[in-house]
Scaffold this active site. Structure first.
Site, PDB file in Angstrom:
ATOM      1  N   LYS A  49      32.618  56.322  71.769  1.00 13.76           N
ATOM      2  CA  LYS A  49      32.320  55.465  70.726  1.00 13.76           C
ATOM      3  C   LYS A  49      30.800  55.192  70.847  1.00 13.76           C
ATOM      4  O   LYS A  49      30.431  54.642  69.619  1.00 13.76           O
ATOM      5  CB  LYS A  49      33.256  54.539  70.225  1.00 13.76           C
ATOM      6  CG  LYS A  49      34.613  55.381  69.811  1.00 13.76           C
ATOM      7  CD  LYS A  49      34.537  56.098  68.577  1.00 13.76           C
ATOM      8  CE  LYS A  49      35.682  56.607  68.073  1.00 13.76           C
ATOM      9  NZ  LYS A  49      35.587  57.089  66.677  1.00 13.76           N
TER      10      LYS A  49
HETATM   11  N1  PMP Z   1      40.594  58.601  71.693  1.00 17.89           N
HETATM   12  C1  PMP Z   1      40.166  57.238  71.719  1.00 17.89           C
HETATM   13  C2  PMP Z   1      40.738  56.429  73.053  1.00 17.89           C
HETATM   14  C3  PMP Z   1      39.681  56.703  70.691  1.00 17.89           C
HETATM   15  O1  PMP Z   1      39.346  55.460  70.628  1.00 17.89           O
HETATM   16  C4  PMP Z   1      39.219  57.747  69.671  1.00 17.89           C
HETATM   17  C5  PMP Z   1      38.635  56.959  68.535  1.00 17.89           C
HETATM   18  N2  PMP Z   1      39.375  56.667  67.516  1.00 17.89           N
HETATM   19  C6  PMP Z   1      39.533  58.984  69.810  1.00 17.89           C
HETATM   20  C7  PMP Z   1      40.443  59.410  70.711  1.00 17.89           C
HETATM   21  C8  PMP Z   1      39.445  60.068  68.384  1.00 17.89           C
HETATM   22  O2  PMP Z   1      37.975  60.047  68.345  1.00 17.89           O
HETATM   23  P1  PMP Z   1      37.515  60.199  66.484  1.00 17.89           P
HETATM   24  O3  PMP Z   1      38.044  58.820  65.855  1.00 17.89           O
HETATM   25  O4  PMP Z   1      36.243  60.672  66.650  1.00 17.89           O
HETATM   26  O5  PMP Z   1      38.423  61.233  66.032  1.00 17.89           O
END
Ligand code: PMP
Length: 328
Positions: A49
C-alpha cells in the site's frame, strides 16, 4: 567503512516499489508450474500500500486539493492506513484513518506510531450502515476543513498506481515470461492495474483474482448479483460492497479461499520457504495451487505477498488464537 566524502541521501519515499520477485521452489517443488511471489513487505511501511498511498497523496498535492498542513482521510483494512500515516509523517500532513475493529491491533499500533489518528468502526454492520467505515470516512471528509478523502475503493488512480509500478515491475522481472498472475482482491486496485498492464503486453496471460469466502466479490463475478456479506477473518482481501477500483473485465477467473486455508497456507510458507507473510498472502498462494489444477497451468505464475506476518502475530501466528477460532 562509510566514506565521509560521499554524501548519500536516500529519501524513505525512494524506497517504495522495486520489490523482489522470488521463486517458491520448496513449497511448490512437485507442481507442474513454477510460482514466484513478489514480496511487498519490503516497502518501507511494510506493505504494497505504500505504492498506492504515495500515488494518491502526490496526485492530491499536485492538483492543489491537498494544501500544506491539510488532513488526509482514508478508509482502510490497515495497510493503506499505515502507508498513509507514514507518508503524512514525512510530508507534514495530518492523517485521519477509519478502520473496522476486526483488523489487528498490530496495525492499529502502527498507524498511531506514525502519528495518525484512528477511528474504529464496528465490523458487524453492512457497508450502507451510517456506522460503517466508509460512511464514517465520507462524513468526516464533509465536516473537516482542508481535508481530502483518498477513497482507495472508488478512486481510478488506485488502478493507475499498480499499472505504472507493480505491473511494469512484474513484466520486467519475468522478462515477459508469464502464464498467469494470481492476485488477492480487496479494493481490486492491485489486480486491476497489474492485470491491465500484463494483458496489454500479452493478452494470453491469465489474470486470476483471489477472494475470501464471505466476501461479495466472487459471488458478484459469477452471478452479477450482490449478496449479503458474511464475516471472514482474513484481512486485506474481500469486500462487503461493490467498488470501482476492481475492473472485472480483466479478470479471467475468481477463486474463493476460506480463512482456515489462508492461515494454514501462510504458516506453511514460513516453515518451508522462510517467508513470513500475512493471511492474504496465504490465500493468494492457496489460490495459485487451485489455479494450477483448475486451469492446467504449467508455466510461470506470479503472485503477490502484500504484507508481512508481523502484522498478525496476535492472530494467525498465535496458536491460541487459531485454536479459539477453531482453525487448528
Ligand atoms: N492483502 C493485504 C494484506 C492488503 O492489505 C490488501 C489491500 N486491501 C490486499 C491484499 C489487496 O490489495 P487491493 O486492495 O489492491 O486489492
Amino acid at each position: 567503512m562509510i566514506k565521509t566524502d560521499t554524501q548519500i541521501k536516500i529519501d524513505t519515499l525512494d524506497l517504495i516499489g522495486n520489490t523482489p520477485l522470488v521463486p517458491l521452489d520448496k513449497i511448490g517443488s512437485d507442481l507442474p508450474a513454477k510460482a514466484f511471489a513478489k514480496l511487498e513487505m519490503y516497502n518501507p511501511s511494510g506493505s504494497i500500500k505504500d505504492r498506492l498511498a504515495l500515488g494518491l497523496i502526490e496526485n492530491a498535492r499536485r492538483s492543489g486539493q491537498l494544501e500544506p498542513g491539510g488532513t488526509v482521510i482514508e478508509v482502510t483494512s490497515g495497510n493503506t492506513g499505515i502507508a498513509v500515516a507514514m507518508i503524512c509523517a514525512i510530508m507534514g500532513y495530518k492523517a485521519l484513518l477509519v478502520m473496522s475493529d476486526k483488523n489487528s491491533e498490530e496495525k492499529q499500533s502502527m498507524m498511531k506510531l506514525y502519528g495518525a489518528e484512528l477511528i474504529l468502526t464496528p465490523h458487524t454492520v453492512q457497508a450502507d450502515d451510517p456506522r460503517s467505515n466508509y460512511s464514517v470516512a465520507r462524513k468526516l471528509a464533509e465536516e473537516i476543513p482542508d481535508s481530502i478523502f483518498l477513497n482507495q475503493y472508488d478512486n481510478p488512480a488506485n488502478i493507475e498506481c499498480h499499472y505504472q509500478s507493480t505491473g511494469m515491475e512484474i513484466w520486467e522481472q519475468t522478462g515477459g515470461n508469464i502464464e498467469a498472475a494470481v492476485i488477492g482482491a480487496g479494493t481490486g486496485g492491485t489486480i486491476s492495474g497489474v492485470g491491465r498492464y500484463l494483458k496489454e503486453q500479452n493478452p494470453a496471460i491469465k489474470i486470476i483474482a483471489v477472494d475470501s469466502e464471505g466476501s461479495i466479490l466472487s459471488h458478484y463475478y459469477r452471478t452479477g448479483k450482490i449478496a449479503r456479506a458474511e464475516h471472514y477473518e482474513v484481512e486485506g482481501i474481500g469486500s462487503d460492497r461493490l467498488v470501482k477500483a476492481l475492473d472485472f473485465s480483466i479478470v479471467d477467473d475468481m477463486i474463493t479461499i476460506p480463512d482456515r486455508e489462508a492461515f494454514l497456507t501462510a504458516r506453511g510458507i514460513a516453515k518451508t520457504e522462510g517467508i513470513f507473510c500475512g493471511g492474504s498472502s496465504g490465500a493468494a498462494y492457496a489460490g495459485v495451487l487451485r489455479a494450477i489444477t483448475k486451469h492446467r497451468l504449467s508455466g510461470t505464475i506470479v503472485t503477490i505477498f502484500a504484507d508481512s506476518g508481523n502484522r498478525y502475530l496476535s492472530k494467525l501466528y498465535s496458536d491460541k488464537w487459531l485454536m479459539e477460532k477453531g482453525y487448528k
